[in-house]
Design a protein around this motif. Structure first.
Motif, PDB file in Angstrom:
ATOM      1  N   VAL A 109      -6.158  12.301  -0.043  1.00 24.71           N
ATOM      2  CA  VAL A 109      -7.298  11.394  -0.271  1.00 24.71           C
ATOM      3  C   VAL A 109      -8.007  11.162   1.065  1.00 24.71           C
ATOM      4  N   LYS A 110      -9.312  11.390   1.071  1.00 27.38           N
ATOM      5  CA  LYS A 110     -10.086  11.164   2.303  1.00 27.38           C
ATOM      6  C   LYS A 110     -10.230   9.667   2.553  1.00 27.38           C
ATOM      7  N   PRO A 111     -10.115   9.236   3.809  1.00 29.37           N
ATOM      8  CA  PRO A 111     -10.333   7.809   4.087  1.00 29.37           C
ATOM      9  C   PRO A 111     -11.823   7.445   4.018  1.00 29.37           C
ATOM     10  N   THR A 112     -12.129   6.244   3.598  1.00 26.07           N
ATOM     11  CA  THR A 112     -13.503   5.728   3.606  1.00 26.07           C
ATOM     12  C   THR A 112     -13.605   4.650   4.687  1.00 26.07           C
ATOM     13  N   TYR A 113     -14.390   4.929   5.706  1.00 23.54           N
ATOM     14  CA  TYR A 113     -14.582   3.931   6.758  1.00 23.54           C
ATOM     15  C   TYR A 113     -15.927   3.236   6.628  1.00 23.54           C
ATOM     16  N   SER A 114     -16.832   3.851   5.877  1.00 19.32           N
ATOM     17  CA  SER A 114     -18.129   3.231   5.631  1.00 19.32           C
ATOM     18  C   SER A 114     -18.636   3.713   4.290  1.00 19.32           C
ATOM     19  N   VAL A 115     -19.299   2.838   3.536  1.00 13.66           N
ATOM     20  CA  VAL A 115     -19.767   3.225   2.212  1.00 13.66           C
ATOM     21  C   VAL A 115     -21.227   3.673   2.230  1.00 13.66           C
ATOM     22  N   THR A 116     -21.852   3.624   3.384  1.00 15.04           N
ATOM     23  CA  THR A 116     -23.248   4.044   3.413  1.00 15.04           C
ATOM     24  C   THR A 116     -23.334   5.559   3.414  1.00 15.04           C
ATOM     25  N   GLU A 117     -24.296   6.066   2.663  1.00 13.86           N
ATOM     26  CA  GLU A 117     -24.453   7.511   2.544  1.00 13.86           C
ATOM     27  C   GLU A 117     -25.283   8.072   3.689  1.00 13.86           C
ATOM     28  N   MET A 118     -25.721   7.193   4.571  1.00 10.96           N
ATOM     29  CA  MET A 118     -26.661   7.622   5.607  1.00 10.96           C
ATOM     30  C   MET A 118     -25.964   8.335   6.755  1.00 10.96           C
ATOM     31  N   LEU A 162       0.824  -1.217   0.000  1.00  7.61           N
ATOM     32  CA  LEU A 162       0.000   0.000   0.000  1.00  7.61           C
ATOM     33  C   LEU A 162       0.855   1.262   0.000  1.00  7.61           C
ATOM     34  N   VAL A 219       1.032   3.427  -3.072  1.00  4.71           N
ATOM     35  CA  VAL A 219      -0.108   4.216  -3.561  1.00  4.71           C
ATOM     36  C   VAL A 219      -0.019   5.647  -3.032  1.00  4.71           C
ATOM     37  N   ASP A 220      -0.159   6.598  -3.932  1.00  5.19           N
ATOM     38  CA  ASP A 220      -0.158   8.002  -3.534  1.00  5.19           C
ATOM     39  C   ASP A 220      -1.535   8.343  -2.948  1.00  5.19           C
ATOM     40  N   THR A 221      -1.580   8.593  -1.658  1.00 10.00           N
ATOM     41  CA  THR A 221      -2.864   8.903  -1.022  1.00 10.00           C
ATOM     42  C   THR A 221      -2.871  10.317  -0.450  1.00 10.00           C
ATOM     43  N   VAL A 240     -28.747   7.926  12.579  1.00  6.71           N
ATOM     44  CA  VAL A 240     -30.189   7.711  12.625  1.00  6.71           C
ATOM     45  C   VAL A 240     -30.648   7.728  14.076  1.00  6.71           C
TER      46      VAL A 240
END
Lengths: 103, 485
Positions: free
Chosen positions: A52-61, A44, A47-49, A64
């Motif tokens: 780049v924002k990290p993604t910890y969850s792919v849900t757009e929600m 890893l 890879v040039d990061t 709740v």
């Protein structure tokens, strides 16, 4: 990160953090296995990061909210049946302080 | 009876016409499992008493003619909790665990009349690609019992491929539905992250886990997914997007469908026979009216590395709850609370689970966090971006599901990295939260090959439409394990 290797001492330290006891043979085996896995994960670094924002969850929600209402509340007996030891409505655990020797 | 030459609609017709009762159907299903499972070892346990009681209640009320799942038996991966039925996730640490409620997927299917008949073997806590890390037994491939069934949902895939149940539920965190579906020549769907509730799924990696369906036929798969998908108040990550009737528009017409084929999915390391079989499958889609272009998903090769860091980090956190206090057998001669934790976990977890807990703990520890956990999460962003660029111009991605066909037991025992690299073609879908399916595409050396179809988030319908058209054109479901060509 490149060329980083995991040492036997690090494996033993991580095992203790994870509340796992290792025999000598296991410590050797896991050092070997984790070393091989490190060969993969350290790629890893290529890879040039930058920015780049990290993604910890792919849900757009978003968070709740719901009303705090108890449902299925009368199940403490059934719940306790899964516990190895209980007394009344409480789960029994061994002494925390080990006769006062620790802590 | 077995389910090798039927589908859910036909079974439903037989039930509605009273050619068979739900009780008899369940009895015959259980008898067949009893007879055949010595060969496959797909089931950890059957739940006959409960299944027969549910079937009797359905017969009593009458089969619902408008509900195709009414009275239909099915199998449940053992990391989906079932009320009063031992649920182990194939781990020793949960050998005595009897859940006090049902997973949402199980309760929703029950509301539709489907009858769970048993719990299916898997890799321990879904960590593995061969089902060999199960504490309890070694499930065998439906086509060749000397080969692995794939994993982690190996029991689910084999139970459907061998005709023991009409459908089964599995979970997919890095390929655990699609890869065993490919290895056993059946349809395996991993829906969009958020499409199906994770309430009652024993958590492995919460940002990646998703429940899905194994069937022999595409339409059956669409039917079952539609029955269990949709928002659940008990799972904050479950989406409130409307659930289409996935089975409604399967007409075999894919004219004008834009398909992208990623070059990286045909890279070195992918078996030549698998490549040729999937290329032929893609040609078939083109013949059926789709347009096909080559595209690039440049960060594919970093998926395995990023996945093993993120999934293991989440696992190390999720598995902290197994501490010997609320469930599991308590070790003897425990000296202190600390000792209880250590002995319970040391005796209760297998090597693969320990390996991942340690990798995850390391990745999250001070000093490694930025270089491992955060770095992996950034690479995940780049992988998502790769997909979104492709989906700006295309409806569907087609590729191999796995780099190879099913292999021998114990093949990669001392080389976890070889096993991990096998997931290179399935992991990216989980990282981006996309829906992905493996659909049977042919055979190499008598062993099944799967073609993977991937769509953008919440576009399962596109996958089902393409898979259905392909299935009808190839009719590969007519070839069954142990049968003649």
């Amino acid at each position: 990160m490149a060329n980083e290797q995991i040492t036997r001492e690090e494996v033993e330290h991580v095992a203790s953090l994870a509340k796992l006891a290792l025999t000598d043979a296991e410590a050797d085996m896991f050092t070997d296995h984790l070393g091989k896995i490190f060969d993969i994960v350290t790629t890893l670094a290529e890879v040039d990061t930058e920015n780049v924002k990290p993604t910890y969850s792919v849900t757009e929600m978003q968070t709740v909210l719901r009303d705090d209402v108890a449902v299925n509340a009368q199940q403490s007996e059934a719940l306790l049946n899964n516990a190895p030891e209980h007394q009344g409505t409480l789960i029994k655990v061994p002494a925390i302080l080990n006769g006062g020797a620790e802590g | 009876m077995d389910f090798l030459h039927t589908d859910i609609e036909k079974l439903h017709e037989q039930l509605v016409n009273k050619e068979i009762t739900s009780v008899d159907l369940v009895k015959e299903t259980l008898a067949n499992i009893e007879q055949t499972d010595a060969k496959y070892d797909a089931f950890l346990a059957t739940m006959s008493e409960k299944a027969l009681a549910e079937a009797a209640a359905i017969d009593e009320a009458g089969i619902d003619p408008d509900n195709v799942l009414s009275g239909i038996p099915y199998g449940i991966k053992d990391n989906l909790i079932t009320k009063d039925v031992t649920t182990t996730a194939a781990s020793k640490i949960l050998q005595d665990f009897k859940p006090i409620y049902d997973a949402t997927v199980v309760s929703r299917l029950r509301e539709q009349g489907a009858v769970g008949v048993g719990k299916l073997n898997m890799d321990e806590f879904a960590m593995g690609s061969t089902t060999e890390t199960s504490y309890y037994k070694q499930t065998k491939n439906a086509w060749d019992q000397t080969k692995v069934p794939g994993g982690s949902s190996g029991g689910s895939a084999v139970s459907v491929a061998a005709g023991q149940v009409p459908f089964a539920l599995g979970t997919d965190t890095g390929g655990s539905i699609r890869q065993p579906a490919a290895f056993n020549g059946i349809v395996g769907m991993k829906p969009t992250y958020g499409r199906v509730s994770r309430w009652g799924v024993i958590a492995f990696a919460s940002s990646l886990d998703q429940v899905g369906v194994f069937t022999r036929r595409v339409k059956d798969n669409a039917t079952v997914l539609a029955a269990m998908a949709g928002h659940d108040d008990n799972d904050q990550t479950s989406s409130d997007q409307a659930v289409p009737d996935f089975a409604a528009h399967l007409d075999g017409d894919i004219a004008g469908l834009k398909i992208a084929v990623p070059t990286e999915y045909f890279a070195a390391g992918v078996d030549e026979g698998v490549k040729a079989t999937v290329r032929a499958g893609i040609d078939k889609l083109r013949e059926l009216g789709a347009t096909v272009d080559e595209v690039s998903l440049p960060h594919t090769k970093y998926g395995v590395a990023a996945y093993y860091i993120l999934a293991s980090a989440e696992a190390s956190s999720n598995l902290q709850r197994f501490d010997g206090i609320r469930y599991s057998t308590r070790p003897e001669n425990v000296k202190s609370l600390e000792d209880l934790y250590v002995q319970t976990r040391t005796q209760g977890f297998g090597d693969e689970v320990k390996r991942r807990i340690m990798l995850g703990t390391y990745s999250l520890s001070a000093g490694s966090y930025d270089a491992f956990f955060k770095k992996a999460a950034q690479v995940r962003t780049l992988m998502n971006d790769d997909f979104q660029k492709v989906f700006a111009d295309y409806d569907l991605i087609a590729a191999p599901t796995a780099p190879n066909v099913a292999y021998d037991f114990g093949a990669n025992q001392d080389d976890p990295e070889v096993t991990y690299m096998n997931d290179v073609l399935t992991i990216p879908v989980n990282m981006a939260g996309l829906p992905g399916m493996s659909v049977p595409a042919g055979f190499v050396d008598g062993l099944p090959v799967g073609m993977q179809l991937i769509a953008n988030r919440y576009q399962e319908e596109t996958i089902y439409r393409a898979a259905y058209a392909y299935e009808q054109a190839t009719r590969l479901f007519e070839k069954v394990p142990g049968g003649k060509d």
